[in-house]
Design an enzyme around this catalytic site. Structure first.
Site, PDB file in Angstrom:
ATOM      1  N   ARG A  66       0.839  -1.210   0.000  1.00 15.42           N
ATOM      2  CA  ARG A  66       0.000   0.000   0.000  1.00 15.42           C
ATOM      3  C   ARG A  66       0.873   1.259   0.000  1.00 15.42           C
ATOM      4  O   ARG A  66       0.522   2.270  -0.604  1.00 15.42           O
ATOM      5  CB  ARG A  66      -0.965  -0.035   1.182  1.00 15.42           C
ATOM      6  N   ASN A 101      -7.739   8.509   7.124  1.00  9.76           N
ATOM      7  CA  ASN A 101      -6.860   7.957   6.086  1.00  9.76           C
ATOM      8  C   ASN A 101      -5.401   8.016   6.518  1.00  9.76           C
ATOM      9  O   ASN A 101      -4.959   8.987   7.123  1.00  9.76           O
ATOM     10  CB  ASN A 101      -7.050   8.720   4.772  1.00  9.76           C
ATOM     11  N   ASP A 103      -3.038   7.882   4.204  1.00  8.70           N
ATOM     12  CA  ASP A 103      -2.284   8.468   3.089  1.00  8.70           C
ATOM     13  C   ASP A 103      -1.944   9.930   3.389  1.00  8.70           C
ATOM     14  O   ASP A 103      -2.396  10.491   4.391  1.00  8.70           O
ATOM     15  CB  ASP A 103      -3.083   8.333   1.776  1.00  8.70           C
ATOM     16  N   HIS A 118      -5.969   7.714  12.521  1.00  3.09           N
ATOM     17  CA  HIS A 118      -5.575   6.308  12.368  1.00  3.09           C
ATOM     18  C   HIS A 118      -4.120   6.159  11.929  1.00  3.09           C
ATOM     19  O   HIS A 118      -3.731   5.104  11.424  1.00  3.09           O
ATOM     20  CB  HIS A 118      -6.503   5.595  11.368  1.00  3.09           C
ATOM     21  N   CYS A 126       8.288   2.824  16.601  1.00  5.52           N
ATOM     22  CA  CYS A 126       9.179   1.870  17.273  1.00  5.52           C
ATOM     23  C   CYS A 126       8.473   1.327  18.511  1.00  5.52           C
ATOM     24  O   CYS A 126       8.051   2.098  19.386  1.00  5.52           O
ATOM     25  CB  CYS A 126      10.496   2.537  17.663  1.00  5.52           C
ATOM     26  N   CYS A 145      15.209   1.109  13.819  1.00 11.73           N
ATOM     27  CA  CYS A 145      14.513   2.346  14.219  1.00 11.73           C
ATOM     28  C   CYS A 145      15.460   3.544  14.046  1.00 11.73           C
ATOM     29  O   CYS A 145      16.531   3.574  14.664  1.00 11.73           O
ATOM     30  CB  CYS A 145      14.058   2.244  15.675  1.00 11.73           C
ATOM     31  N   THR A 186     -16.808   8.419   4.158  1.00 11.16           N
ATOM     32  CA  THR A 186     -16.628   7.349   5.158  1.00 11.16           C
ATOM     33  C   THR A 186     -17.934   6.579   5.316  1.00 11.16           C
ATOM     34  O   THR A 186     -19.016   7.176   5.319  1.00 11.16           O
ATOM     35  CB  THR A 186     -16.113   7.905   6.504  1.00 11.16           C
ATOM     36  N   LEU A 213     -20.609   8.939  -1.346  1.00 13.61           N
ATOM     37  CA  LEU A 213     -21.142   8.354  -2.571  1.00 13.61           C
ATOM     38  C   LEU A 213     -22.546   7.807  -2.347  1.00 13.61           C
ATOM     39  O   LEU A 213     -23.400   7.839  -3.227  1.00 13.61           O
ATOM     40  CB  LEU A 213     -20.204   7.228  -3.037  1.00 13.61           C
TER      41      LEU A 213
HETATM   42  C1  BJW Z   1     -16.909   7.587  -1.978  1.00 10.72           C
HETATM   43  C2  BJW Z   1     -16.282   7.451  -3.194  1.00 10.72           C
HETATM   44  C3  BJW Z   1     -16.131   8.616  -3.935  1.00 10.72           C
HETATM   45  C4  BJW Z   1     -16.368   5.512  -2.381  1.00 10.72           C
HETATM   46  N1  BJW Z   1     -16.580   9.769  -3.448  1.00 10.72           N
HETATM   47  N2  BJW Z   1     -17.357   8.740  -1.513  1.00 10.72           N
HETATM   48  C5  BJW Z   1     -18.654  -2.665  18.800  1.00 10.72           C
HETATM   49  C6  BJW Z   1     -19.341  -1.462  18.790  1.00 10.72           C
HETATM   50  C7  BJW Z   1     -18.642  -0.255  18.661  1.00 10.72           C
HETATM   51  C8  BJW Z   1     -17.281  -0.240  18.545  1.00 10.72           C
HETATM   52  C9  BJW Z   1     -16.610  -1.430  18.553  1.00 10.72           C
HETATM   53  C10 BJW Z   1     -17.294  -2.623  18.693  1.00 10.72           C
HETATM   54  N3  BJW Z   1     -16.384  -3.632  18.659  1.00 10.72           N
HETATM   55  C11 BJW Z   1     -15.143  -3.088  18.501  1.00 10.72           C
HETATM   56  C12 BJW Z   1     -15.269  -1.740  18.436  1.00 10.72           C
HETATM   57  C13 BJW Z   1     -14.174  -0.745  18.258  1.00 10.72           C
HETATM   58  C14 BJW Z   1     -13.576  -0.809  16.866  1.00 10.72           C
HETATM   59  C15 BJW Z   1     -14.693  -0.736  15.825  1.00 10.72           C
HETATM   60  O1  BJW Z   1     -15.171   0.321  15.468  1.00 10.72           O
HETATM   61  N4  BJW Z   1     -15.115  -1.857  15.284  1.00 10.72           N
HETATM   62  C16 BJW Z   1     -16.228  -1.852  14.342  1.00 10.72           C
HETATM   63  C17 BJW Z   1     -15.825  -2.592  13.076  1.00 10.72           C
HETATM   64  C18 BJW Z   1     -17.449  -2.389  15.021  1.00 10.72           C
HETATM   65  N5  BJW Z   1     -12.724   0.342  16.765  1.00 10.72           N
HETATM   66  C19 BJW Z   1     -11.470   0.332  17.190  1.00 10.72           C
HETATM   67  O2  BJW Z   1     -10.935  -0.675  17.626  1.00 10.72           O
HETATM   68  C20 BJW Z   1     -10.723   1.649  17.164  1.00 10.72           C
HETATM   69  N6  BJW Z   1     -10.192   1.916  18.444  1.00 10.72           N
HETATM   70  C21 BJW Z   1     -10.983   2.107  19.513  1.00 10.72           C
HETATM   71  O3  BJW Z   1     -12.201   2.051  19.442  1.00 10.72           O
HETATM   72  O4  BJW Z   1     -10.301   2.413  20.667  1.00 10.72           O
HETATM   73  C22 BJW Z   1     -11.067   2.571  21.875  1.00 10.72           C
HETATM   74  C23 BJW Z   1     -11.689   3.924  22.059  1.00 10.72           C
HETATM   75  C24 BJW Z   1     -12.747   4.067  22.904  1.00 10.72           C
HETATM   76  C25 BJW Z   1     -13.345   5.297  23.082  1.00 10.72           C
HETATM   77  C26 BJW Z   1     -12.873   6.406  22.416  1.00 10.72           C
HETATM   78  C27 BJW Z   1     -11.815   6.271  21.585  1.00 10.72           C
HETATM   79  C28 BJW Z   1     -11.235   5.028  21.395  1.00 10.72           C
HETATM   80  C29 BJW Z   1      -9.575   1.590  16.172  1.00 10.72           C
HETATM   81  C30 BJW Z   1     -10.063   1.534  14.758  1.00 10.72           C
HETATM   82  C31 BJW Z   1      -8.894   1.334  13.798  1.00 10.72           C
HETATM   83  C32 BJW Z   1      -9.332   1.296  12.343  1.00 10.72           C
HETATM   84  N7  BJW Z   1      -8.248   0.894  11.535  1.00 10.72           N
HETATM   85  C33 BJW Z   1      -8.424   0.805  10.084  1.00 10.72           C
HETATM   86  C34 BJW Z   1      -7.198   0.106   9.443  1.00 10.72           C
HETATM   87  C35 BJW Z   1      -5.879   0.767   9.817  1.00 10.72           C
HETATM   88  C36 BJW Z   1      -5.425   1.789   8.834  1.00 10.72           C
HETATM   89  C37 BJW Z   1      -5.236   1.233   7.412  1.00 10.72           C
HETATM   90  O5  BJW Z   1      -4.780   0.104   7.233  1.00 10.72           O
HETATM   91  O6  BJW Z   1      -5.550   1.977   6.466  1.00 10.72           O
HETATM   92  O7  BJW Z   1      -8.677   2.090   9.549  1.00 10.72           O
HETATM   93  S1  BJW Z   1      -9.879  -0.144   9.616  1.00 10.72           S
HETATM   94  C38 BJW Z   1     -10.268   0.849   8.221  1.00 10.72           C
HETATM   95  O8  BJW Z   1     -11.595   1.391   8.442  1.00 10.72           O
HETATM   96  C39 BJW Z   1      -9.283   2.026   8.242  1.00 10.72           C
HETATM   97  C40 BJW Z   1     -10.214   3.185   7.993  1.00 10.72           C
HETATM   98  O9  BJW Z   1      -9.640   4.388   8.444  1.00 10.72           O
HETATM   99  C41 BJW Z   1     -11.479   2.788   8.698  1.00 10.72           C
HETATM  100  C42 BJW Z   1     -12.712   3.522   8.245  1.00 10.72           C
HETATM  101  O10 BJW Z   1     -13.004   3.186   6.911  1.00 10.72           O
HETATM  102  P1  BJW Z   1     -13.642   4.269   5.943  1.00 10.72           P
HETATM  103  O11 BJW Z   1     -12.678   5.365   5.733  1.00 10.72           O
HETATM  104  O12 BJW Z   1     -14.987   4.625   6.415  1.00 10.72           O
HETATM  105  O13 BJW Z   1     -13.686   3.451   4.557  1.00 10.72           O
HETATM  106  P2  BJW Z   1     -14.884   2.512   3.984  1.00 10.72           P
HETATM  107  O14 BJW Z   1     -14.304   1.712   2.902  1.00 10.72           O
HETATM  108  O15 BJW Z   1     -15.573   1.798   5.069  1.00 10.72           O
HETATM  109  O16 BJW Z   1     -15.933   3.566   3.394  1.00 10.72           O
HETATM  110  C43 BJW Z   1     -15.645   4.349   2.257  1.00 10.72           C
HETATM  111  C44 BJW Z   1     -16.874   5.192   1.917  1.00 10.72           C
HETATM  112  O17 BJW Z   1     -16.542   6.023   0.828  1.00 10.72           O
HETATM  113  C45 BJW Z   1     -18.081   4.340   1.478  1.00 10.72           C
HETATM  114  O18 BJW Z   1     -19.254   4.786   2.159  1.00 10.72           O
HETATM  115  C46 BJW Z   1     -18.216   4.626  -0.022  1.00 10.72           C
HETATM  116  O19 BJW Z   1     -19.543   4.678  -0.477  1.00 10.72           O
HETATM  117  C47 BJW Z   1     -17.591   5.996  -0.113  1.00 10.72           C
HETATM  118  N8  BJW Z   1     -16.997   6.272  -1.431  1.00 10.72           N
HETATM  119  N9  BJW Z   1     -15.996   6.078  -3.388  1.00 10.72           N
HETATM  120  C48 BJW Z   1     -17.205   9.751  -2.222  1.00 10.72           C
HETATM  121  N10 BJW Z   1     -15.552   8.559  -5.160  1.00 10.72           N
END
Ligand code: BJW
Length: 246
Positions: A66, A101, A103, A118, A126, A145, A186, A213
């Site tokens: 990536r 993101n 990126d 994120h 490290c 590191c 998102t 979208l």
């Molecule tokens: C367009 C388009 C165009 C397309 N124009 N639009 C149960 C209930 C609630 C929470 C939890 C639960 N069980 C576990 C949790 C917590 C968990 C969580 O949320 N899980 C769920 C899956 C249920 N979350 C965590 O663990 C987070 N940490 C946490 O909660 O810590 C505790 C805390 C407590 C209290 C306060 C604060 C913190 C950490 C989350 C880490 C996410 N990591 C990732 C991967 C790492 C980075 C990487 O590799 O890139 O991050 S997962 C992945 O999803 C990535 C993204 O940032 C993230 C969000 O995705 P995003 O950006 O929404 O992408 P898509 O693909 O889902 O959507 C794209 C959208 O664009 C779509 O709608 C399309 O239609 C649209 N689109 N083309 C406009 N041209």
């Protein structure tokens, strides 16, 4: 489009949340769209601390590919990134951009007041000294590191499931104080970002807008919604905001 009820004061505070959809037209994959990243790799294999502990080479390979993609010549900011940087430069009040993101396309477009909640794929973390260093090439289990000089302790600086996103206190403060919350590209599946709209609603005065979208998981929480490609609807929304406050 469902339009705003009243114009926003030009001194208003704006918080913008972006997700993978804003970078889609720049050539980067989203996660949950058909054919997206999670359609070809399992979250449990690449995006959790357990996955890294079990098979670091696999996780390194996933992020190396990536990172190379992001740095390839055909990936560049699109008009949506440019419009948000223009808004930040021209808006008299505060604009805070919070991106999920990893990126660097917002920076490349000129954004300055930006939180990568994120993490960032172009930095390394490290696990021993907790130092964060720029990292633009491939990483492996022997990588050294740059901060402490030790080898074998590096991971990509991204937030995996179960880990705490960056700068949450600052983000929650900004959400509580903002007059406009914009959510762009998102799907609203991942917390805590998916809950930001409710934080703003709870504070009682911020207008909430979704630009995507298609309707996100939490679309009904937004007061105003517009659907289409980010490269079209984001510049249009920014123009409207700068011309008449919304
Ligand atoms: C367009 C388009 C165009 C397309 N124009 N639009 C149960 C209930 C609630 C929470 C939890 C639960 N069980 C576990 C949790 C917590 C968990 C969580 O949320 N899980 C769920 C899956 C249920 N979350 C965590 O663990 C987070 N940490 C946490 O909660 O810590 C505790 C805390 C407590 C209290 C306060 C604060 C913190 C950490 C989350 C880490 C996410 N990591 C990732 C991967 C790492 C980075 C990487 O590799 O890139 O991050 S997962 C992945 O999803 C990535 C993204 O940032 C993230 C969000 O995705 P995003 O950006 O929404 O992408 P898509 O693909 O889902 O959507 C794209 C959208 O664009 C779509 O709608 C399309 O239609 C649209 N689109 N083309 C406009 N041209």
């Amino acid at each position: 489009m469902i339009r705003a009820n009243k114009p926003l004061s030009k001194a208003g505070r704006i918080v913008i949340l972006t997700g993978a959809g804003i970078s889609k037209e720049s050539g980067l994959e989203t996660f949950r769209d058909p054919g997206g990243i999670w359609a070809r790799v399992r979250v449990e294999d690449v995006a959790t601390p357990d996955a890294f502990a079990r098979d670091p080479q696999r996780v390194h390979a996933f992020y190396n590919a990536r990172r190379q993609g992001l740095l390839s010549a055909n990936v560049a900011p699109n008009p949506a990134h440019a419009a948000l940087a223009h808004l930040e430069a021209e808006w008299p009040g505060e604009v805070l951009l919070v991106t999920q993101n990893i990126d660097d396309l917002h920076e490349r477009a000129g954004a300055r007041n930006l939180i990568h909640m994120h993490g960032e794929i172009l930095t390394a973390l490290c696990t021993l000294c907790r130092g964060i260093s720029p990292w633009r090439h491939d990483m492996d289990a022997a990588s050294q590191c740059p901060a402490c000089g030790r080898a074998g302790s590096l991971r990509v600086n991204v937030v995996w499931f179960g880990e705490m996103p960056y700068e949450m206190e600052r983000i929650y403060r900004a959400l509580a104080a903002c007059d406009l919350f914009l959510s762009i590209g998102t799907s609203g599946n991942v917390y805590p970002a998916a809950g930001f709209v409710e934080e703003v609603r709870g504070a009682g005065h911020g207008h909430t807008v979704e630009l995507n979208l298609e309707p996100s998981q939490g679309h009904s929480s937004f007061a105003e919604r517009a659907y289409g490609r980010a490269s079209e609807i984001v510049p249009a929304f920014v123009t409207r905001l700068l011309e008449d406050g919304g």
